[in-house]
Write a protein that holds these residues in place. Structure first.
Motif, PDB file in Angstrom:
ATOM      1  N   VAL A   1       0.863  -1.180   0.000  1.00 43.79           N
ATOM      2  CA  VAL A   1       0.000   0.000   0.000  1.00 43.79           C
ATOM      3  C   VAL A   1       0.898   1.229   0.000  1.00 43.79           C
ATOM      4  O   VAL A   1       1.733   1.385   0.888  1.00 43.79           O
TER       5      VAL A   1
ATOM      6  N   GLN B   1       0.385   7.581   1.677  1.00 42.94           N
ATOM      7  CA  GLN B   1      -0.162   8.830   1.164  1.00 42.94           C
ATOM      8  C   GLN B   1       0.022   9.915   2.201  1.00 42.94           C
ATOM      9  O   GLN B   1      -0.092   9.655   3.409  1.00 42.94           O
TER      10      GLN B   1
ATOM     11  N   SER C   1      -1.987  10.478   5.772  1.00 41.16           N
ATOM     12  CA  SER C   1      -2.645   9.272   6.265  1.00 41.16           C
ATOM     13  C   SER C   1      -1.927   8.775   7.514  1.00 41.16           C
ATOM     14  O   SER C   1      -0.713   8.887   7.652  1.00 41.16           O
TER      15      SER C   1
ATOM     16  N   ASP D   1      -5.166   4.375   9.043  1.00 40.80           N
ATOM     17  CA  ASP D   1      -5.723   4.457   7.686  1.00 40.80           C
ATOM     18  C   ASP D   1      -5.051   3.439   6.765  1.00 40.80           C
ATOM     19  O   ASP D   1      -5.708   2.777   5.964  1.00 40.80           O
ATOM     20  N   GLN D   2      -3.755   3.297   6.888  1.00 39.42           N
ATOM     21  CA  GLN D   2      -3.026   2.335   6.060  1.00 39.42           C
ATOM     22  C   GLN D   2      -3.446   0.908   6.387  1.00 39.42           C
ATOM     23  O   GLN D   2      -3.614   0.081   5.487  1.00 39.42           O
TER      24      GLN D   2
ATOM     25  N   ASN E   1      -6.338  -0.040   7.567  1.00 43.44           N
ATOM     26  CA  ASN E   1      -7.695  -0.211   7.023  1.00 43.44           C
ATOM     27  C   ASN E   1      -7.649  -0.464   5.520  1.00 43.44           C
ATOM     28  O   ASN E   1      -8.415  -1.274   4.994  1.00 43.44           O
ATOM     29  N   GLN E   2      -6.769   0.218   4.803  1.00 44.25           N
ATOM     30  CA  GLN E   2      -6.635  -0.010   3.364  1.00 44.25           C
ATOM     31  C   GLN E   2      -6.151  -1.430   3.068  1.00 44.25           C
ATOM     32  O   GLN E   2      -6.632  -2.076   2.145  1.00 44.25           O
TER      33      GLN E   2
ATOM     34  N   LYS F   1      -9.071  -3.798   3.543  1.00 49.07           N
ATOM     35  CA  LYS F   1     -10.027  -3.698   2.440  1.00 49.07           C
ATOM     36  C   LYS F   1      -9.490  -4.385   1.185  1.00 49.07           C
ATOM     37  O   LYS F   1     -10.246  -5.004   0.444  1.00 49.07           O
ATOM     38  N   GLN F   2      -8.182  -4.289   0.955  1.00 47.83           N
ATOM     39  CA  GLN F   2      -7.598  -4.965  -0.200  1.00 47.83           C
ATOM     40  C   GLN F   2      -7.667  -6.478  -0.046  1.00 47.83           C
ATOM     41  O   GLN F   2      -7.927  -7.193  -0.998  1.00 47.83           O
TER      42      GLN F   2
ATOM     43  N   PRO G   1     -10.443   0.097  -2.528  1.00 46.00           N
ATOM     44  CA  PRO G   1      -9.861   0.969  -1.508  1.00 46.00           C
ATOM     45  C   PRO G   1     -10.509   2.338  -1.521  1.00 46.00           C
ATOM     46  O   PRO G   1     -10.752   2.920  -2.584  1.00 46.00           O
TER      47      PRO G   1
ATOM     48  N   PRO H   1      -8.230   8.162   0.998  1.00 43.65           N
ATOM     49  CA  PRO H   1      -7.737   8.409   2.349  1.00 43.65           C
ATOM     50  C   PRO H   1      -8.441   9.596   2.991  1.00 43.65           C
ATOM     51  O   PRO H   1      -8.750  10.577   2.321  1.00 43.65           O
TER      52      PRO H   1
END
Length: 130
Positions: free
Chosen positions: A94, A97, A100, A104-105, A107-108, A111-112, A118, A121
Motif C-alpha cells: 500500500v 499517502q 494518512s 488508515d493504512q 484499514n486499506q 479492504k484490499q 480501496p 484516504p
C-alpha cells in the motif's frame, strides 16, 4: 594471500596465549601461583616479557592487515547506483499517502484483502483560523 595471513595470525595468537600463561604470577590471585614454576629467575622473565611484546605487536599488525585486505576485497555499494525498479514500492504494498495515519493504512490493507475497493484516504481536518 588472505588465507596465509589468517593462518599466520592464528599461530601468533596461540604463541601469545602460551607466552602469557608461562609468565610468573605477580601476586596473590586468590592464593594461587607465585611459587616455583617452569620458568624462574629474572633472565627468563625478561625473555618472556620481550616475547610477549613482540607477539603482541605482530598480533596487531596482522589484525590491521586482515582488516585492510577485507576492506579492499569488498565491492563498493551505493544506494544511488541501484536501479529505479528496486527502489519502487513492492507489488501488493500500500503506497503511503501524505496525511494518512497508520490506522488508515491498516484499514486499506484489510479492504484490499477482503476484495473491496480501496477508499480515498481521509484528509485530516484543518482548524479554521478566525
Amino acid at each position: 594471500m588472505q588465507t596465509v595471513l589468517i593462518v599466520f595470525h592464528l599461530m601468533i595468537v596461540i604463541a601469545l596465549v602460551a607466552t602469557v600463561l608461562l609468565q610468573r604470577s605477580e601476586g596473590g590471585a586468590l592464593g594461587v601461583g607465585g611459587g616455583g614454576g617452569f620458568m624462574t629467575g629474572r633472565g627468563q622473565a625478561n625473555a618472556l616479557t620481550r616475547a610477549t611484546a613482540i607477539l603482541g605487536t605482530l598480533f596487531f599488525v596482522t589484525s590491521l592487515a586482515l582488516t585492510l585486505l577485507a576492506h579492499y576485497n569488498r565491492a563498493p555499494k551505493s544506494l544511488l547506483d541501484a536501479p529505479a525498479a528496486s527502489r519502487a514500492t513492492p507489488a501488493g504494498a500500500v503506497p503511503v499517502q501524505p496525511g494518512s495515519t497508520l490506522m488508515d493504512q491498516l484499514n486499506q490493507i484489510e479492504k484490499q484483502k477482503s476484495g473491496a475497493a480501496p477508499a480515498a484516504p481521509a484528509q485530516p481536518e484543518v482548524p479554521k483560523s478566525q
